[in-house]
Design a protein around this motif. Structure first.
Motif, short mmCIF file in Angstrom:
data_model
loop_
_atom_site.label_atom_id
_atom_site.label_comp_id
_atom_site.label_asym_id
_atom_site.label_seq_id
_atom_site.Cartn_x
_atom_site.Cartn_y
_atom_site.Cartn_z
N GLN A 1 24.16 -33.53 -35.28
CA GLN A 1 23.26 -33.08 -34.23
C GLN A 1 22.91 -31.62 -34.47
O GLN A 1 23.78 -30.80 -34.76
CB GLN A 1 23.90 -33.24 -32.83
N GLN B 1 21.38 -27.98 -33.26
CA GLN B 1 21.32 -27.21 -32.02
C GLN B 1 19.88 -27.13 -31.49
O GLN B 1 19.68 -27.16 -30.28
CB GLN B 1 21.85 -25.79 -32.25
N ALA B 2 18.93 -26.99 -32.39
CA ALA B 2 17.51 -26.94 -32.00
C ALA B 2 17.25 -25.93 -30.90
O ALA B 2 16.49 -26.20 -29.96
CB ALA B 2 17.00 -28.32 -31.60
N GLU C 1 22.55 -29.57 -15.70
CA GLU C 1 21.25 -30.23 -15.92
C GLU C 1 20.83 -30.17 -17.38
O GLU C 1 20.37 -31.17 -17.95
CB GLU C 1 20.19 -29.57 -15.03
N GLY C 2 21.00 -28.99 -17.97
CA GLY C 2 20.63 -28.85 -19.38
C GLY C 2 21.48 -29.74 -20.27
O GLY C 2 20.98 -30.35 -21.22
N LEU D 1 20.36 -33.44 -20.43
CA LEU D 1 19.26 -33.81 -21.34
C LEU D 1 19.69 -33.68 -22.80
O LEU D 1 19.31 -34.49 -23.64
CB LEU D 1 18.03 -32.95 -21.05
N MET D 2 20.50 -32.66 -23.09
CA MET D 2 20.97 -32.51 -24.47
C MET D 2 21.87 -33.69 -24.87
O MET D 2 21.78 -34.21 -25.97
CB MET D 2 21.72 -31.18 -24.61
N LEU E 1 20.72 -40.90 -27.75
CA LEU E 1 19.59 -41.80 -28.01
C LEU E 1 18.67 -41.43 -29.17
O LEU E 1 18.21 -42.32 -29.88
CB LEU E 1 18.73 -41.95 -26.74
N CYS E 2 18.33 -40.17 -29.32
CA CYS E 2 17.25 -39.92 -30.28
C CYS E 2 17.51 -38.82 -31.30
O CYS E 2 16.76 -38.70 -32.26
CB CYS E 2 15.93 -39.64 -29.55
N GLU E 3 18.52 -38.01 -31.13
CA GLU E 3 18.70 -36.89 -32.06
C GLU E 3 19.54 -37.31 -33.26
O GLU E 3 20.61 -37.89 -33.10
CB GLU E 3 19.37 -35.72 -31.35
N ILE F 1 14.25 -33.81 -30.05
CA ILE F 1 15.02 -33.53 -28.84
C ILE F 1 14.20 -34.05 -27.66
O ILE F 1 12.98 -34.18 -27.75
CB ILE F 1 15.35 -32.03 -28.68
N PRO F 2 14.85 -34.39 -26.55
CA PRO F 2 14.11 -34.95 -25.42
C PRO F 2 13.05 -33.97 -24.90
O PRO F 2 13.26 -32.75 -24.90
CB PRO F 2 15.19 -35.18 -24.36
#
Lengths: 290, 775, 169
Positions: free
Chosen positions: B202, B204-205, B670-671, B674-675, B681-683, B702-703
């Protein structure tokens, strides 16, 4: 940063066409594909023609049941056009999920079509409404079906001296449905894994016309014509729909890439075509009963 | 909010005036107005621009690196390769900012010499008059590579005869835990459940790529202003290039996202070398595609759990193995593996335990620190295993969890006694309840609910002997200054110090200015990593502010002829409690102090608890100061035809000890929601033979805003933490359970567990097909 | 400067109104608006990817939100650009800025300038946006810190404040 290039800035369409005819230059519209490409692997010293000042290429004209869209119309222009939800519902559904807001403000319909990417989201909806493209050059104009404009992977019938002037189509008949779905690896701003647009027209309880256009599952966006033919001439039963969807999946020639395998893409085509045809049959049928 | 009176923490029951409130963070206005300065925004007269040549090969000998043409290019000031570097030839990548002993002393070459070990390894540096010239110069460097055999899978790397990337055997680190009697435990079990879980790279983006500016100043001090989580890198820079520590000054600007990716040194040492060589200021902002190569992503892990349980869900024995892919250099892999090992059992008590863990070197990108630091991968396996155990026993998975939750006073995996509150059950129950009623399934979608609990440490490993300093002072006009070298990485690190100080000195938070992140003029605070910034710097600030308060109240008490205990401070007033007429402004009080020669400021040091390490044979010993507990619950809709997953709700419930800034705490929850969803799911960074395939934010996904579910944060406060006012670290903990809760929700929806992250539509379709075939 | 062979201008003096101030700069065709704005000192326009993937560089160009990294500086000639500093500042904050501050819409802050301008464009288009409108409006702006939740609530609050403002004036 971008490699160095030259930019010609014509003020009229004629001037632009003259420049295209006399110098080896590439039209530059929204730049949302071209500039990232250039930045990633471009060589220095290329020449581009900016279409920014050519306002006459931008805008949508509704003439009776014909829609004529200028090549420089942006994806966001499509969303802002109040008549578009009737004129091409699939195109509106597509524009809502096309990249992100800023890209939608810049990217043009001509750019999306002429870049010829298999994942070009604007193409399946336009194929599903039998759109035609009109190309213009200093030598004259020609109009051809979008379907025959697409030749292969990032290969189109666009000639170096031509501009894609308009995309035009006839509004689908009243008893019809026109749907689009994009499957991506995330919901926002994603490169398409599978894109599907369908049109179903119903006359007297049977399907008189069907269009199935598929993105990201072959070297180019294409129509699954064999599958379309299966649907013609009768009511769309679950069995007919599934057979057509399966045929569309078999007609796909996807590749494995970082987003999905070819096998999965074929499966998704089967599922999504089936789903969209079923929805289309139900909604267009419902219209007929009104 | 709930609050537990915890006698262990000695929390006062008095209401706070400012702590815990959702006050406006001190860094908010400047960021929202666009006036906040980031490292890449800095310019200086005569500044040069840097560019870096990264290896295109994953495993190759460097037969020749010819910089002749690059050096001849007009506008190029210097080109550096390994040959130009000082003899130390390495930068320390062991625990950054560490002050204690027991370093592993892992060094990584600053620039590759003779051999490259991963695709992206830096080979040469350029400083030039413009970015364009620097980039052109990079293109003019001729590198003659000779490919040699590489190894790209950690299991292959550990096999006999594998190409050697690190040490003698590619083993970067290994640990074991031997606790209780595992044979007896398995004998007592009614069933044994065994599963293997895998996780992906993963990235960090962070939105701000690596950026820094370096120059040599008039005092012959090498200055670096950088986007970093660690001001103490000035020591590593100095050591790497042979300067005394007092000749390197590092300042951490506002960091545009770190998440662990700016923990180990990134670009600072390169700029130091270029600034010294060119004697000009030099700035580098890594282009995004090179940012992917300039820091270490999260380690892929392979985790096997073999669990013995009784019919009523009690774990009697647990055998766990971890294998992580360290990539080509050690970086922090040994510590990340240690975190996974210590966190192997999640928030559960396991008396009979074997853990064997190993991190193997390959020719892949070196992996490194990322929010959660190995614990979250370990936790993911634990929580997936809970679902599988429950399925095997025909029990509700929350019931299985309840039978096994660790409790205050229990010993964890390494035998450390848990002293703080453990509210796993309350958190999980509240998070699940907040999901509400399940929507109906449709013909093609299945709704699933999932929950995951966790145990995540905050504060550094105890044998690093961590400490943090802070300075608090009151100016003559009654305004307040805090000085702390804490790096502000976006979580409100400096703002929290203002809020703590405002509470103690009774001034509005806007009257407090925090000078942060300067290794030369603010007291060293340690790193903004390990969920330690609030814990450590918060405590130091609380200590310093409390002493200033004592000094002020002492003066005021003499003035009013009362004991200091009878005084209080609020709204910039010092007053006798219950006698509001006897009051003075803080300005007047400060003047009294000045007249009496009493300090209006204080420099405090907070020292974390320490230990001398763990027993290498049994893995037993004290490792961390404390742990945070909580839970995350998710509601998903799975399209059973296409395999698409949509997260509908994502709810984190955490015992944060004590919120300092409620809004900031909720923002972390909250952050992380999403991370963690992205991780689930997608990263995924995809490498093929060591070559990174996903080098942009359109390929590494990333979402986006369109992917956001309904997110909610439930904040519980036991007051039992070791941080200021009983707070606990939360930056990493709140992230630890998210991906597991989503994975478990998918399992709940489709009846099959996906053991391999990320859960792609494709994997779901395949799993459903297998389920059909099996029956 | 003119290329002798082609007669084409290789560099051009472009005049960009940035936040109401006319700025002149001579640049070649391949320089982006992002690069030029930052050279002019508008470093509040952030660079995150240089290819339209992240939205950190978003600005308003004649009121429309664009990725300045995909906009050539020449295309901004004689047009007006608004950066987040032009939207408002201390003492004269735009309701969006006030709401972002009050709701905690910024954490690391790097996406914030672009995010706020995308929100501004959205509210100019749709004064009373639904949650779906907001999500779509921000779909080109990545944020890694906040989970967007507070950004959404800030935009809703700002929309309300702006509608009230509009109602009273």
């Amino acid at each position: 940063m971008l490699p160095s290039f030259e930019l010609l800035e014509p003020h009229s369409l004629d001037e632009a066409l003259k420049m295209l005819a006399t110098s080896e230059a590439t039209p530059l519209a929204g730049g949302t594909n071209l500039l990232p490409d250039l930045r990633a692997h471009g060589r220095a010293g290329r020449r581009f023609i900016s279409l920014a000042a050519l306002d006459q290429l931008r805008g949508v004209e509704h003439k009776g049941n014909r829609v004529i869209m200028g090549g420089s119309t942006t994806l966001n222009d499509i969303l802002r056009d109040p008549l578009m939800p009737k004129a091409a519902p699939s195109l509106v559904s597509m524009a809502k999920v096309f990249a992100g807001t800023m890209i939608r403000n810049a990217a043009t319909i001509a750019g999306n079509i002429c870049y010829g990417s298999p994942s070009a989201d604007a193409i399946p909806p336009l194929l599903s409404v039998d759109a035609e493209v009109t190309l213009t050059s200093a030598a004259g104009e020609r109009t051809l079906p979008l379907d025959s404009f697409l030749l292969g992977y990032k290969k189109t019938a666009h000639q170096p001296d031509e501009l894609l002037k308009t995309v035009a189509w006839t509004i689908p008949a009243a008893d019809s449905a026109n749907l689009f779905y994009k499957l991506g690896r995330r919901r926002g701003d994603a490169i398409t894994v599978v894109g599907v647009a369908v049109t179903v027209v119903i006359e007297s309880g049977s399907c008189s016309k069907a269009r199935i256009a598929l993105g990201s599952v072959a070297p180019t966006v294409f129509r699954a014509k064999e599958a379309e033919n299966i649907l013609i001439g009768g009511p769309l039963t679950a069995a007919t729909i599934d057979q057509a969807a399966l045929t569309a999946a078999q007609a796909s020639r996807p590749i494995d890439d970082i987003r999905a395998s070819a096998e999965y893409r074929r499966h998704a085509v089967h599922m999504l075509v089936r789903r969209l045809l079923t929805q289309a049959w139900q909604t267009s049928g419902a219209k007929q009963h009104d | 909010m709930n609050r537990m009176e915890n006698p262990l923490a000695g929390v006062k029951s008095e209401k706070f005036r400012q702590v815990g409130k959702p006050l406006i963070r001190t860094d908010s206005p400047t960021k929202v107005y666009g006036t906040a300065v980031y490292a890449g925004d800095l310019t200086m007269p005569g500044m040069l621009y840097a560019a870096v040549l990264h290896s295109e090969r994953a495993s190759a000998l460097l037969r020749r690196v010819d910089t002749t043409r690059a050096k001849e290019l007009p506008g190029v000031h210097c080109v550096l390769t390994a040959e130009d570097l000082p003899a130390s030839q390495g930068v320390m990548t062991d625990m950054p900012g560490q002050t204690g002993g027991m370093t592993k002393n892992t060094k990584q070459p600053i620039l590759a010499k003779d051999r490259v070990r991963f695709c992206g390894e830096p080979i040469a540096l350029v400083a030039a008059e413009s970015v364009a010239i620097a980039e052109q110069a990079i293109g003019l460097i001729d590198v003659d590579y000779q490919d040699i055999d590489g190894v790209y899978d950690p299991f292959d790397a550990l096999a006999p005869g594998a190409p050697i990337v690190y040490g003698d055997d590619n083993v970067v680190a290994s640990y074991k835990i031997r606790k209780g009697d595992i044979e007896k435990g398995f004998a007592e079990a009614d069933v044994i459940v065994e599963n293997t879980f895998t996780t992906q790279y993963q990235e960090q983006a962070f939105l701000e790529p690596e950026a820094a500016l370096a120059w040599v100043d008039e005092l012959e001090v090498l200055n670096i202003r950088s986007s970093t989580q660690v001001v103490e890198h000035y020591r590593a820079v100095a050591d790497a290039i042979g300067l005394p520590h007092n000749r390197v000054r590092l300042r951490a600007e506002f960091v545009g996202g770190g998440f662990g990716g700016k923990e180990v040194m990134t670009i600072e040492v390169w700029l130091a070398l270029l600034a010294l060589a060119s004697r000009r200021p030099v700035r580098l902002v890594q282009p995004r595609e090179r940012s992917f190569l300039s820091h270490g992503p999260r380690h892929p892990f392979n985790i096997t759990h073999r669990t013995g349980v009784t019919r009523d869900g009690k774990i009697t024995a647990l055998q766990i193995s971890f294998t992580s892919d360290a990539g080509a250099y050690a970086k922090l892999s040994p510590y990340i593996l240690l975190y996974a090992t210590v966190g192997a059992t999640g928030p559960y008590r396991v008396d009979n335990l074997h853990v064997d863990s190993v991190s193997a070197a390959t020719n892949n990108l070196p992996a490194c620190a990322f929010r959660g630091f190995g614990t979250m991968q370990a936790n993911l396996a634990c929580e997936g295993q809970m679902e599988e155990i429950a399925k095997t026993l025909g029990m509700d998975s929350m019931e299985v969890r309840r039978r096994n939750f660790i409790r205050t006073g229990d010993a964890n995996a390494t035998g450390q006694i848990i002293r703080s509150a453990v509210w796993s059950d309350q958190c999980a129950t509240q998070a699940l309840a907040a999901l509400g009623k399940r929507p109906e399934n449709s013909q093609t979608t299945r709704i699933g609910h999932g929950v995951a609990c966790y145990q995540q440490s905050y504060g550094r490993i105890l044998w690093m002997k961590d400490s943090s300093e802070a300075w608090v002072g009151v100016e003559m006009d009654g305004t307040v200054v805090v000085r702390s070298a804490v790096a502000d990485i976006g979580g409100g690190q400096s703002s929290a110090l203002a809020q703590i100080t405002a509470e103690i000195l009774g001034v509005p938070m806007k009257e407090v200015v925090v000078y942060f992140g300067d290794g030369a003029v603010t007291p060293l605070a340690g790193t903004s990593t390990a969920s330690r910034a609030l814990y450590m710097s918060g405590n130091a600030t609380q200590m310093a502010a409390t002493r200033v308060r004592e000094n002020l109240l002492g003066c005021a008490g003499r003035h009013f002829s009362v004991e200091a205990e009878e005084l209080d401070m609020n709204d910039s007033q010092v007053f006798v409690v219950g006698d509001p007429k006897r009051s003075m402004t803080i300005n007047d009080c400060v003047k009294l102090c000045a007249a009496e020669g009493v300090h209006r400021h204080n420099l405090a040091i907070f020292k974390a608890p320490t230990s001398e390490g763990i027993d290498p044979e049994t893995g037993q010993g004290e490792v961390f100061p404390d742990f945070t507990y909580g839970a995350h619950a998710a509601q998903v809709a799975v399209d059973i035809e296409t395999g698409e997953v949509r997260v509908l709700q994502s709810i984190g419930a955490h015992d944060v000890g004590q919120a300092i800034n409620l809004r900031a705490v909720e923002g972390q929850v909250e952050g992380s929601a999403l991370m963690g969803q992205g991780f689930a799911l997608c990263e995924e960074l995809i490498l093929e033979q060591g070559q990174l395939q996903t080098r942009s934010l359109s390929e590494y996904l990333i979402p986006t805003s369109e992917d956001v579910p309904k997110i909610k944060a439930i904040i519980l406060e036991s007051g039992s933490g070791l941080g200021p006012f009983g707070s606990k670290g939360i930056g990493e903990p709140v992230y630890a359970p998210v991906a597991a809760s989503i994975a478990n929700a998918v399992t709940d929806a489709i009846g099959v567990h996906i053991f391999e992250l990320p859960i792609t539509p494709e994997k779901i379709v395949k799993a459903l097909r297998r389920k059909e075939t099996v029956g | 400067m003119t290329d002798k062979k082609t007669g084409m201008a290789r560099e051009k003096l472009v005049n960009i109104h940035v936040n109401g101030t006319a700025c002149e700069i001579t640049v070649p065709a391949w320089r982006t608006l992002l690069e030029v704005l930052r050279e002019l000192g508008h470093v509040e326009v952030k660079c995150g990817c240089e290819k339209g993937d992240c939205g950190a560089c978003a600005v308003l160009l004649d009121g429309e939100v664009v990725d300045s990294c995909l906009t050539l500086a020449w295309n901004a000639d004689r047009r007006s650009v608004m950066t987040v500093q032009g939207l408002g500042g201390p003492g004269k904050a735009h309701p969006l800025q006030t709401a972002f501050i009050e709701h905690g819409g910024a954490q690391c802050g790097y996406c914030t300038p672009g995010m706020i301008l995308a929100a501004k464009a959205l509210l100019d288009d749709i004064p009373n946006p639904s949650l779906d409108d907001i999500k779509r409006g921000l779909s080109g702006n990545l944020c890694r810190c906040t989970g967007y939740t507070r950004i959404f609530s800030a935009i809703r609050a700002a929309a309300q404040a702006l509608r009230q403002e509009g109602g009273t004036s």
